[in-house]
Write a protein that holds these residues in place. Structure first.
Motif, PDB file in Angstrom:
ATOM      1  N   ALA A 225      48.762  43.140  42.032  1.00 46.59           N
ATOM      2  CA  ALA A 225      49.119  43.290  43.447  1.00 46.59           C
ATOM      3  C   ALA A 225      49.629  41.950  43.955  1.00 46.59           C
ATOM      4  N   GLY A 226      50.690  41.997  44.727  1.00 46.23           N
ATOM      5  CA  GLY A 226      51.236  40.768  45.289  1.00 46.23           C
ATOM      6  C   GLY A 226      52.737  40.859  45.446  1.00 46.23           C
ATOM      7  N   ARG A 227      53.314  39.769  45.920  1.00 43.42           N
ATOM      8  CA  ARG A 227      54.765  39.729  46.099  1.00 43.42           C
ATOM      9  C   ARG A 227      55.441  39.676  44.738  1.00 43.42           C
ATOM     10  N   LEU A 228      56.498  40.441  44.576  1.00 47.68           N
ATOM     11  CA  LEU A 228      57.242  40.438  43.321  1.00 47.68           C
ATOM     12  C   LEU A 228      58.186  39.249  43.351  1.00 47.68           C
ATOM     13  N   ALA A 229      57.647  38.103  42.923  1.00 46.93           N
ATOM     14  CA  ALA A 229      58.358  36.832  43.028  1.00 46.93           C
ATOM     15  C   ALA A 229      58.328  36.116  41.687  1.00 46.93           C
ATOM     16  N   GLU A 253      49.908  49.462  36.885  1.00 43.02           N
ATOM     17  CA  GLU A 253      50.295  49.746  38.268  1.00 43.02           C
ATOM     18  C   GLU A 253      50.633  48.430  38.957  1.00 43.02           C
ATOM     19  N   ILE A 254      51.778  48.406  39.641  1.00 39.13           N
ATOM     20  CA  ILE A 254      52.243  47.202  40.332  1.00 39.13           C
ATOM     21  C   ILE A 254      52.382  47.527  41.815  1.00 39.13           C
ATOM     22  N   VAL A 255      51.567  46.862  42.637  1.00 41.21           N
ATOM     23  CA  VAL A 255      51.607  47.061  44.081  1.00 41.21           C
ATOM     24  C   VAL A 255      52.312  45.869  44.715  1.00 41.21           C
ATOM     25  N   GLY A 256      53.334  46.123  45.522  1.00 36.11           N
ATOM     26  CA  GLY A 256      54.047  45.047  46.196  1.00 36.11           C
ATOM     27  C   GLY A 256      55.546  45.219  46.060  1.00 36.11           C
ATOM     28  N   ALA A 291      43.533  51.476  44.779  1.00 31.19           N
ATOM     29  CA  ALA A 291      44.110  50.975  43.519  1.00 31.19           C
ATOM     30  C   ALA A 291      43.177  49.974  42.849  1.00 31.19           C
ATOM     31  N   TYR A 292      42.545  49.085  43.655  1.00 27.90           N
ATOM     32  CA  TYR A 292      41.584  48.131  43.096  1.00 27.90           C
ATOM     33  C   TYR A 292      40.415  48.868  42.422  1.00 27.90           C
ATOM     34  N   ILE A 293      39.881  49.866  43.130  1.00 29.53           N
ATOM     35  CA  ILE A 293      38.707  50.584  42.624  1.00 29.53           C
ATOM     36  C   ILE A 293      39.057  51.411  41.392  1.00 29.53           C
ATOM     37  N   ARG A 294      40.273  51.937  41.379  1.00 33.77           N
ATOM     38  CA  ARG A 294      40.730  52.807  40.278  1.00 33.77           C
ATOM     39  C   ARG A 294      40.996  52.017  38.994  1.00 33.77           C
ATOM     40  N   ALA A 295      41.355  50.751  39.138  1.00 35.09           N
ATOM     41  CA  ALA A 295      41.802  49.951  37.986  1.00 35.09           C
ATOM     42  C   ALA A 295      40.654  49.600  37.054  1.00 35.09           C
ATOM     43  N   ASP A 296      40.974  49.467  35.775  1.00 30.41           N
ATOM     44  CA  ASP A 296      40.005  49.002  34.785  1.00 30.41           C
ATOM     45  C   ASP A 296      40.003  47.485  34.682  1.00 30.41           C
ATOM     46  N   VAL A 297      41.135  46.859  35.011  1.00 34.15           N
ATOM     47  CA  VAL A 297      41.229  45.406  34.981  1.00 34.15           C
ATOM     48  C   VAL A 297      42.342  44.974  35.920  1.00 34.15           C
ATOM     49  N   PHE A 298      42.115  43.870  36.631  1.00 39.28           N
ATOM     50  CA  PHE A 298      43.138  43.296  37.500  1.00 39.28           C
ATOM     51  C   PHE A 298      43.714  42.060  36.827  1.00 39.28           C
ATOM     52  N   CYS A 299      45.022  41.904  36.887  1.00 42.27           N
ATOM     53  CA  CYS A 299      45.666  40.747  36.254  1.00 42.27           C
ATOM     54  C   CYS A 299      46.507  39.981  37.259  1.00 42.27           C
ATOM     55  N   MET A 300      46.311  38.660  37.293  1.00 38.44           N
ATOM     56  CA  MET A 300      47.173  37.780  38.077  1.00 38.44           C
ATOM     57  C   MET A 300      47.773  36.741  37.129  1.00 38.44           C
ATOM     58  N   PRO A 301      49.053  36.912  36.747  1.00 39.94           N
ATOM     59  CA  PRO A 301      49.695  35.966  35.831  1.00 39.94           C
ATOM     60  C   PRO A 301      50.376  34.801  36.540  1.00 39.94           C
ATOM     61  N   GLY A 302      50.261  34.724  37.879  1.00 39.68           N
ATOM     62  CA  GLY A 302      50.936  33.672  38.632  1.00 39.68           C
ATOM     63  C   GLY A 302      50.398  32.290  38.308  1.00 39.68           C
ATOM     64  N   THR A 303      51.265  31.288  38.431  1.00 43.45           N
ATOM     65  CA  THR A 303      50.883  29.913  38.088  1.00 43.45           C
ATOM     66  C   THR A 303      50.950  28.973  39.298  1.00 43.45           C
ATOM     67  N   LEU A 306      47.091  29.095  45.187  1.00 41.88           N
ATOM     68  CA  LEU A 306      46.147  28.176  45.811  1.00 41.88           C
ATOM     69  C   LEU A 306      44.772  28.801  45.938  1.00 41.88           C
ATOM     70  N   GLN A 307      44.710  30.125  46.033  1.00 46.48           N
ATOM     71  CA  GLN A 307      43.415  30.806  46.012  1.00 46.48           C
ATOM     72  C   GLN A 307      43.542  32.211  45.428  1.00 46.48           C
ATOM     73  N   SER A 308      44.514  32.994  45.844  1.00 47.69           N
ATOM     74  CA  SER A 308      44.767  34.365  45.404  1.00 47.69           C
ATOM     75  C   SER A 308      43.818  35.349  46.070  1.00 47.69           C
ATOM     76  N   LEU A 309      44.169  35.729  47.300  1.00 48.31           N
ATOM     77  CA  LEU A 309      43.376  36.706  48.031  1.00 48.31           C
ATOM     78  C   LEU A 309      43.313  38.047  47.312  1.00 48.31           C
ATOM     79  N   VAL A 310      44.433  38.442  46.677  1.00 44.94           N
ATOM     80  CA  VAL A 310      44.414  39.744  46.000  1.00 44.94           C
ATOM     81  C   VAL A 310      43.403  39.749  44.851  1.00 44.94           C
ATOM     82  N   THR A 311      43.242  38.606  44.169  1.00 40.84           N
ATOM     83  CA  THR A 311      42.235  38.536  43.113  1.00 40.84           C
ATOM     84  C   THR A 311      40.840  38.651  43.708  1.00 40.84           C
ATOM     85  N   LEU A 312      40.597  38.000  44.839  1.00 40.56           N
ATOM     86  CA  LEU A 312      39.298  38.123  45.508  1.00 40.56           C
ATOM     87  C   LEU A 312      39.045  39.562  45.935  1.00 40.56           C
TER      88      LEU A 312
END
Length: 402
Positions: A225-229, A253-256, A291-303, A306-312
Protein backbone atom coordinates in the motif's frame (compact mmCIF):
# COMPACT_ATOMS: atom_id res chain seq x y z
CA UNK A 1 9.74 16.63 29.98
CA UNK A 2 10.58 20.29 30.54
CA UNK A 3 7.26 22.02 31.12
CA UNK A 4 6.42 25.73 30.96
CA UNK A 5 5.34 27.80 33.94
CA UNK A 6 2.52 25.84 35.69
CA UNK A 7 0.40 28.98 35.87
CA UNK A 8 0.57 29.22 32.09
CA UNK A 9 -0.26 25.52 31.66
CA UNK A 10 -4.05 25.63 31.38
CA UNK A 11 -6.75 23.75 29.55
CA UNK A 12 -7.55 26.82 27.50
CA UNK A 13 -8.18 25.75 23.88
CA UNK A 14 -5.48 26.83 21.46
CA UNK A 15 -5.80 28.24 17.98
CA UNK A 16 -3.44 26.09 15.91
CA UNK A 17 -2.31 26.83 12.36
CA UNK A 18 -0.86 23.85 10.47
CA UNK A 19 1.20 24.74 7.39
CA UNK A 20 1.18 21.75 5.03
CA UNK A 21 2.90 21.58 1.65
CA UNK A 22 1.05 18.32 1.02
CA UNK A 23 -2.43 17.52 2.33
CA UNK A 24 -5.36 15.33 1.25
CA UNK A 25 -6.44 14.66 -1.46
CA UNK A 26 -2.65 14.15 -1.87
CA UNK A 27 -1.75 10.54 -1.05
CA UNK A 28 1.44 10.21 1.01
CA UNK A 29 2.49 9.80 4.62
CA UNK A 30 3.04 13.51 5.29
CA UNK A 31 -0.42 14.43 3.96
CA UNK A 32 -2.03 11.69 6.03
CA UNK A 33 -0.18 12.81 9.16
CA UNK A 34 -1.32 16.41 8.68
CA UNK A 35 -4.91 15.24 8.38
CA UNK A 36 -4.70 13.03 11.49
CA UNK A 37 -3.00 15.80 13.46
CA UNK A 38 -5.76 18.28 12.57
CA UNK A 39 -8.49 15.74 13.34
CA UNK A 40 -6.91 14.78 16.66
CA UNK A 41 -6.41 18.36 17.85
CA UNK A 42 -9.94 19.35 16.84
CA UNK A 43 -11.28 16.38 18.82
CA UNK A 44 -9.41 17.76 21.86
CA UNK A 45 -11.30 21.04 21.61
CA UNK A 46 -8.71 23.19 19.86
CA UNK A 47 -9.48 25.60 17.04
CA UNK A 48 -7.51 24.13 14.12
CA UNK A 49 -6.72 25.75 10.78
CA UNK A 50 -4.78 24.11 7.95
CA UNK A 51 -3.05 26.08 5.20
CA UNK A 52 -2.33 24.02 2.09
CA UNK A 53 -2.27 24.39 -1.68
CA UNK A 54 -5.29 23.89 -3.91
CA UNK A 55 -5.33 20.53 -5.67
CA UNK A 56 -6.47 22.21 -8.90
CA UNK A 57 -6.57 25.54 -10.69
CA UNK A 58 -8.41 28.49 -9.21
CA UNK A 59 -8.35 31.23 -6.62
CA UNK A 60 -7.55 30.72 -2.96
CA UNK A 61 -10.50 29.74 -0.78
CA UNK A 62 -11.39 28.48 2.70
CA UNK A 63 -13.70 25.61 3.63
CA UNK A 64 -15.00 24.18 6.89
CA UNK A 65 -14.13 20.49 7.03
CA UNK A 66 -14.76 18.00 9.88
CA UNK A 67 -11.07 17.93 10.86
CA UNK A 68 -10.38 21.70 10.60
CA UNK A 69 -10.93 24.90 8.71
CA UNK A 70 -8.83 24.32 5.59
CA UNK A 71 -7.46 27.30 3.66
CA UNK A 72 -6.38 26.47 0.11
CA UNK A 73 -3.84 28.65 -1.69
CA UNK A 74 -3.80 29.10 -5.45
CA UNK A 75 -1.21 26.79 -6.92
CA UNK A 76 0.37 25.57 -10.14
CA UNK A 77 1.01 22.11 -11.56
CA UNK A 78 4.49 20.78 -12.28
CA UNK A 79 5.26 18.72 -15.40
CA UNK A 80 7.19 15.99 -13.57
CA UNK A 81 4.55 15.01 -10.98
CA UNK A 82 0.93 13.90 -11.44
CA UNK A 83 -0.58 15.81 -8.50
CA UNK A 84 2.03 17.87 -6.64
CA UNK A 85 1.36 21.61 -6.81
CA UNK A 86 3.70 24.54 -6.24
CA UNK A 87 2.90 27.97 -4.87
CA UNK A 88 4.80 31.11 -5.78
CA UNK A 89 6.00 33.27 -2.87
CA UNK A 90 4.99 36.53 -4.57
CA UNK A 91 1.43 35.20 -4.88
CA UNK A 92 1.01 33.80 -1.36
CA UNK A 93 3.01 35.98 1.06
CA UNK A 94 0.30 38.63 1.34
CA UNK A 95 -2.43 35.98 1.64
CA UNK A 96 -0.51 34.28 4.46
CA UNK A 97 -0.16 37.59 6.32
CA UNK A 98 -3.90 38.28 5.93
CA UNK A 99 -4.70 34.77 7.17
CA UNK A 100 -2.62 35.37 10.30
CA UNK A 101 -4.59 38.59 10.87
CA UNK A 102 -7.87 36.65 10.64
CA UNK A 103 -6.95 33.49 12.51
CA UNK A 104 -4.65 34.96 15.22
CA UNK A 105 -2.93 31.60 15.92
CA UNK A 106 -1.43 30.81 19.31
CA UNK A 107 0.97 28.33 17.72
CA UNK A 108 2.08 27.36 14.22
CA UNK A 109 3.06 23.83 13.18
CA UNK A 110 4.77 23.50 9.79
CA UNK A 111 5.17 20.11 8.10
CA UNK A 112 8.15 20.88 5.85
CA UNK A 113 10.67 23.61 5.05
CA UNK A 114 9.42 24.03 1.51
CA UNK A 115 7.17 26.73 0.11
CA UNK A 116 4.13 26.99 2.39
CA UNK A 117 5.97 25.78 5.49
CA UNK A 118 8.79 28.25 4.92
CA UNK A 119 6.63 31.34 4.53
CA UNK A 120 4.22 30.39 7.33
CA UNK A 121 7.25 30.04 9.63
CA UNK A 122 8.67 33.41 8.57
CA UNK A 123 5.33 35.13 9.24
CA UNK A 124 5.02 33.47 12.65
CA UNK A 125 8.58 34.42 13.66
CA UNK A 126 7.95 38.01 12.59
CA UNK A 127 4.89 38.11 14.87
CA UNK A 128 6.54 36.34 17.82
CA UNK A 129 4.29 33.26 17.55
CA UNK A 130 5.57 29.90 18.78
CA UNK A 131 6.60 27.55 15.96
CA UNK A 132 6.86 23.75 15.94
CA UNK A 133 8.46 22.31 12.79
CA UNK A 134 8.16 18.67 11.72
CA UNK A 135 10.17 17.21 8.87
CA UNK A 136 8.66 14.31 6.89
CA UNK A 137 10.94 14.49 3.86
CA UNK A 138 14.40 13.53 2.74
CA UNK A 139 15.82 15.52 -0.19
CA UNK A 140 16.20 12.20 -2.03
CA UNK A 141 12.40 11.91 -2.15
CA UNK A 142 12.39 14.58 -4.84
CA UNK A 143 14.97 12.96 -7.13
CA UNK A 144 12.53 10.94 -9.30
CA UNK A 145 10.72 14.17 -10.22
CA UNK A 146 13.79 16.16 -11.21
CA UNK A 147 15.01 15.36 -14.74
CA UNK A 148 18.68 16.00 -14.03
CA UNK A 149 21.87 13.89 -13.92
CA UNK A 150 23.00 12.47 -10.57
CA UNK A 151 25.80 14.99 -10.07
CA UNK A 152 23.28 17.81 -10.30
CA UNK A 153 20.80 16.01 -8.03
CA UNK A 154 23.56 15.75 -5.42
CA UNK A 155 23.98 19.53 -5.55
CA UNK A 156 20.20 19.99 -5.21
CA UNK A 157 20.19 17.60 -2.24
CA UNK A 158 22.94 19.47 -0.42
CA UNK A 159 21.17 22.77 -1.02
CA UNK A 160 17.89 21.30 0.25
CA UNK A 161 19.56 20.17 3.48
CA UNK A 162 21.09 23.64 3.85
CA UNK A 163 17.68 25.26 3.32
CA UNK A 164 16.13 22.91 5.88
CA UNK A 165 18.65 24.02 8.47
CA UNK A 166 18.13 27.69 7.65
CA UNK A 167 14.32 27.50 7.87
CA UNK A 168 13.71 24.98 10.65
CA UNK A 169 16.57 26.41 12.69
CA UNK A 170 14.27 29.37 13.41
CA UNK A 171 11.53 27.19 14.94
CA UNK A 172 11.13 26.84 18.71
CA UNK A 173 10.98 23.05 18.45
CA UNK A 174 11.93 20.66 15.62
CA UNK A 175 10.63 17.08 15.36
CA UNK A 176 10.83 14.20 12.90
CA UNK A 177 9.25 10.71 13.02
CA UNK A 178 12.29 8.54 13.83
CA UNK A 179 15.71 8.65 15.52
CA UNK A 180 17.30 7.82 12.16
CA UNK A 181 15.70 10.86 10.53
CA UNK A 182 16.79 13.02 13.48
CA UNK A 183 20.39 11.87 13.03
CA UNK A 184 20.26 12.69 9.30
CA UNK A 185 18.98 16.18 10.09
CA UNK A 186 21.75 16.71 12.64
CA UNK A 187 24.42 15.44 10.23
CA UNK A 188 23.27 17.20 7.04
CA UNK A 189 21.09 20.17 8.06
CA UNK A 190 23.12 20.87 11.25
CA UNK A 191 19.94 20.99 13.31
CA UNK A 192 21.29 19.83 16.65
CA UNK A 193 18.06 19.74 18.70
CA UNK A 194 15.72 17.44 16.78
CA UNK A 195 13.13 15.42 18.72
CA UNK A 196 12.30 11.96 17.33
CA UNK A 197 8.51 11.73 17.66
CA UNK A 198 6.44 9.02 15.98
CA UNK A 199 3.67 10.13 13.63
CA UNK A 200 1.42 7.95 15.75
CA UNK A 201 -1.34 5.53 14.87
CA UNK A 202 -4.63 4.32 16.31
CA UNK A 203 -3.75 0.63 16.28
CA UNK A 204 -7.18 -0.40 17.57
CA UNK A 205 -8.77 0.89 14.35
CA UNK A 206 -7.17 -1.99 12.44
CA UNK A 207 -8.18 -4.80 14.78
CA UNK A 208 -11.14 -7.06 14.10
CA UNK A 209 -14.18 -5.84 16.04
CA UNK A 210 -16.01 -8.33 18.28
CA UNK A 211 -18.04 -10.63 16.03
CA UNK A 212 -16.53 -9.16 12.84
CA UNK A 213 -15.45 -11.56 10.10
CA UNK A 214 -13.37 -10.66 7.07
CA UNK A 215 -12.96 -13.53 4.63
CA UNK A 216 -9.36 -14.34 3.79
CA UNK A 217 -8.41 -14.91 0.17
CA UNK A 218 -8.34 -18.55 -1.00
CA UNK A 219 -4.64 -18.10 -1.84
CA UNK A 220 -1.61 -16.61 -0.04
CA UNK A 221 -1.66 -12.82 -0.48
CA UNK A 222 1.15 -10.27 -0.35
CA UNK A 223 0.01 -6.65 0.08
CA UNK A 224 1.65 -3.35 -0.83
CA UNK A 225 0.00 0.00 0.00
CA UNK A 226 1.29 3.44 -0.84
CA UNK A 227 2.00 5.85 -3.65
CA UNK A 228 3.10 4.17 -6.87
CA UNK A 229 6.37 6.06 -7.06
CA UNK A 230 9.92 5.37 -8.18
CA UNK A 231 11.44 5.24 -4.69
CA UNK A 232 8.92 2.61 -3.53
CA UNK A 233 10.60 -0.02 -5.78
CA UNK A 234 7.32 -1.81 -6.51
CA UNK A 235 8.88 -3.28 -9.64
CA UNK A 236 11.27 -5.19 -7.35
CA UNK A 237 8.29 -6.63 -5.47
CA UNK A 238 6.53 -7.69 -8.68
CA UNK A 239 9.70 -9.41 -9.91
CA UNK A 240 10.06 -11.15 -6.54
CA UNK A 241 6.50 -12.48 -6.73
CA UNK A 242 7.22 -13.75 -10.25
CA UNK A 243 10.19 -15.71 -8.85
CA UNK A 244 8.10 -17.53 -6.22
CA UNK A 245 7.40 -21.23 -6.87
CA UNK A 246 4.20 -21.52 -8.92
CA UNK A 247 2.83 -24.20 -6.61
CA UNK A 248 2.60 -21.60 -3.82
CA UNK A 249 0.07 -19.66 -5.96
CA UNK A 250 0.97 -16.36 -4.27
CA UNK A 251 -1.09 -13.33 -5.29
CA UNK A 252 -0.14 -9.66 -4.92
CA UNK A 253 -2.54 -6.83 -4.10
CA UNK A 254 -1.36 -3.26 -4.72
CA UNK A 255 -3.31 -0.41 -3.11
CA UNK A 256 -2.57 3.12 -4.31
CA UNK A 257 -1.94 5.11 -7.45
CA UNK A 258 0.82 7.25 -8.85
CA UNK A 259 3.11 8.25 -11.65
CA UNK A 260 4.51 4.78 -12.47
CA UNK A 261 1.18 2.89 -12.66
CA UNK A 262 1.35 2.35 -16.44
CA UNK A 263 4.91 1.05 -16.22
CA UNK A 264 3.87 -1.44 -13.53
CA UNK A 265 0.87 -2.56 -15.62
CA UNK A 266 3.25 -3.27 -18.50
CA UNK A 267 5.62 -5.19 -16.21
CA UNK A 268 2.79 -7.39 -14.91
CA UNK A 269 1.66 -8.13 -18.48
CA UNK A 270 5.22 -8.89 -19.62
CA UNK A 271 5.69 -11.38 -16.76
CA UNK A 272 2.35 -13.05 -17.38
CA UNK A 273 1.10 -12.20 -13.87
CA UNK A 274 -2.23 -10.69 -14.86
CA UNK A 275 -4.16 -13.37 -12.97
CA UNK A 276 -2.10 -12.98 -9.78
CA UNK A 277 -1.50 -9.21 -9.42
CA UNK A 278 -4.42 -6.90 -8.66
CA UNK A 279 -4.22 -3.11 -8.68
CA UNK A 280 -6.90 -1.86 -6.27
CA UNK A 281 -6.31 1.86 -6.90
CA UNK A 282 -6.93 4.49 -4.25
CA UNK A 283 -8.96 2.58 -1.68
CA UNK A 284 -11.11 4.24 1.01
CA UNK A 285 -9.89 3.72 4.57
CA UNK A 286 -12.41 0.93 5.22
CA UNK A 287 -11.29 -1.02 2.15
CA UNK A 288 -7.61 -0.51 2.96
CA UNK A 289 -8.23 -1.80 6.49
CA UNK A 290 -9.84 -4.94 5.07
CA UNK A 291 -6.88 -5.42 2.72
CA UNK A 292 -4.46 -5.30 5.69
CA UNK A 293 -6.50 -7.88 7.62
CA UNK A 294 -6.94 -10.10 4.55
CA UNK A 295 -3.23 -10.19 3.68
CA UNK A 296 -0.85 -12.94 4.76
CA UNK A 297 2.16 -10.62 4.58
CA UNK A 298 2.73 -6.90 4.01
CA UNK A 299 5.73 -5.78 1.98
CA UNK A 300 7.36 -2.35 1.81
CA UNK A 301 10.29 -2.38 -0.67
CA UNK A 302 10.81 1.41 -0.50
CA UNK A 303 14.25 2.76 0.36
CA UNK A 304 13.35 6.33 1.42
CA UNK A 305 10.89 5.74 4.27
CA UNK A 306 11.18 8.09 7.24
CA UNK A 307 8.65 6.01 9.16
CA UNK A 308 6.10 4.30 6.84
CA UNK A 309 2.61 4.78 8.23
CA UNK A 310 1.24 2.07 5.95
CA UNK A 311 3.63 -0.44 7.53
CA UNK A 312 2.46 0.62 11.00
CA UNK A 313 -1.14 0.19 9.85
CA UNK A 314 -0.43 -3.30 8.52
CA UNK A 315 1.29 -4.22 11.79
CA UNK A 316 -1.72 -2.88 13.70
CA UNK A 317 -3.83 -5.36 11.72
CA UNK A 318 -1.59 -8.18 13.06
CA UNK A 319 0.08 -8.80 9.70
CA UNK A 320 3.64 -10.13 9.33
CA UNK A 321 5.95 -7.84 7.32
CA UNK A 322 8.84 -8.08 4.88
CA UNK A 323 10.63 -4.73 4.63
CA UNK A 324 13.65 -3.31 2.84
CA UNK A 325 16.67 -2.98 5.13
CA UNK A 326 16.85 0.77 4.52
CA UNK A 327 16.18 4.07 6.29
CA UNK A 328 13.69 3.69 9.17
CA UNK A 329 12.21 0.32 8.18
CA UNK A 330 14.65 -1.84 10.22
CA UNK A 331 13.12 -0.32 13.39
CA UNK A 332 9.86 -2.11 12.52
CA UNK A 333 11.24 -5.65 12.22
CA UNK A 334 12.38 -8.22 14.73
CA UNK A 335 13.92 -10.57 12.22
CA UNK A 336 12.19 -13.94 12.32
CA UNK A 337 9.69 -12.79 14.98
CA UNK A 338 7.28 -10.48 13.16
CA UNK A 339 8.80 -10.80 9.68
CA UNK A 340 12.05 -10.25 7.82
CA UNK A 341 14.28 -7.58 6.36
CA UNK A 342 15.61 -8.06 2.83
CA UNK A 343 18.54 -6.52 1.01
CA UNK A 344 17.25 -3.41 -0.82
CA UNK A 345 16.51 -3.99 -4.52
CA UNK A 346 17.51 -7.69 -4.22
CA UNK A 347 14.68 -9.55 -5.95
CA UNK A 348 16.01 -12.98 -5.03
CA UNK A 349 16.35 -12.15 -1.34
CA UNK A 350 12.88 -10.58 -1.25
CA UNK A 351 11.38 -13.61 -2.98
CA UNK A 352 13.04 -15.94 -0.45
CA UNK A 353 11.73 -13.92 2.51
CA UNK A 354 8.19 -13.81 1.12
CA UNK A 355 8.33 -17.55 0.48
CA UNK A 356 9.49 -18.18 4.05
CA UNK A 357 6.39 -16.47 5.48
CA UNK A 358 3.69 -17.74 3.11
CA UNK A 359 5.03 -21.30 3.52
CA UNK A 360 4.58 -21.22 7.30
CA UNK A 361 1.71 -23.07 8.98
CA UNK A 362 -1.14 -20.66 9.66
CA UNK A 363 -0.61 -20.78 13.44
CA UNK A 364 3.02 -19.64 13.09
CA UNK A 365 2.06 -16.85 10.69
CA UNK A 366 -0.62 -15.73 13.16
CA UNK A 367 1.99 -15.67 15.93
CA UNK A 368 4.21 -13.43 13.77
CA UNK A 369 1.27 -11.08 13.24
CA UNK A 370 0.69 -10.85 17.00
CA UNK A 371 4.28 -9.71 17.48
CA UNK A 372 3.71 -7.01 14.82
CA UNK A 373 0.67 -5.82 16.77
CA UNK A 374 2.59 -5.74 20.06
CA UNK A 375 5.47 -3.77 18.48
CA UNK A 376 3.23 -1.03 17.15
CA UNK A 377 1.75 -0.14 20.54
CA UNK A 378 4.58 2.32 21.33
CA UNK A 379 3.45 4.36 18.31
CA UNK A 380 0.14 5.30 19.94
CA UNK A 381 -1.52 8.33 18.33
CA UNK A 382 -2.69 9.42 21.80
CA UNK A 383 0.92 9.64 23.00
CA UNK A 384 1.89 11.60 19.87
CA UNK A 385 -0.99 14.06 20.28
CA UNK A 386 -0.27 14.44 24.02
CA UNK A 387 3.34 15.33 23.20
CA UNK A 388 2.51 17.83 20.46
CA UNK A 389 -0.06 19.45 22.72
CA UNK A 390 2.64 19.89 25.39
CA UNK A 391 5.02 21.33 22.76
CA UNK A 392 2.33 23.76 21.61
CA UNK A 393 1.90 24.98 25.18
CA UNK A 394 5.60 25.62 25.69
CA UNK A 395 7.43 22.38 26.52
CA UNK A 396 10.82 22.22 24.81
CA UNK A 397 11.93 18.62 25.38
CA UNK A 398 10.11 15.28 25.50
CA UNK A 399 11.04 11.67 26.13
CA UNK A 400 12.40 10.05 22.94
CA UNK A 401 9.98 7.97 20.92
CA UNK A 402 10.99 4.94 18.89
Amino acid sequence: MTLPDPEAQTDKPLTILIGADTYPPHVNGAAQFGYRLAKGMTARGHNVHVLASRADKGKSFSEARPEATVHRLRSHSVPTHPYFRVVFPWEIKKEIALLFDRVQPDVVHIQSHYMIGEHVLYEAVKRGIRVVATNHFMPENLNPFLPFPKWFLDIVGRQSWKDMGKVMGRANVVTTPTPLAAKAMRDHAFLHKVIPLSNGIDSHAYELAPGERIERNPWPTVLFAGRLAEEKNIDVLIDAVAKLPKELNVHLEIVGDGEIRQRLDAQVARLGLGDRVRFLGLAPDAELREAYIRADVFCMPGTAELQSLVTLEAMSASTPVVLANAMALPHLVRDGENGYLFRPNDRDDLSAKLSAIVSLPEAERTAMGKVSHEMVQKHSIKSTLDTFEALYRGADTVPEHG
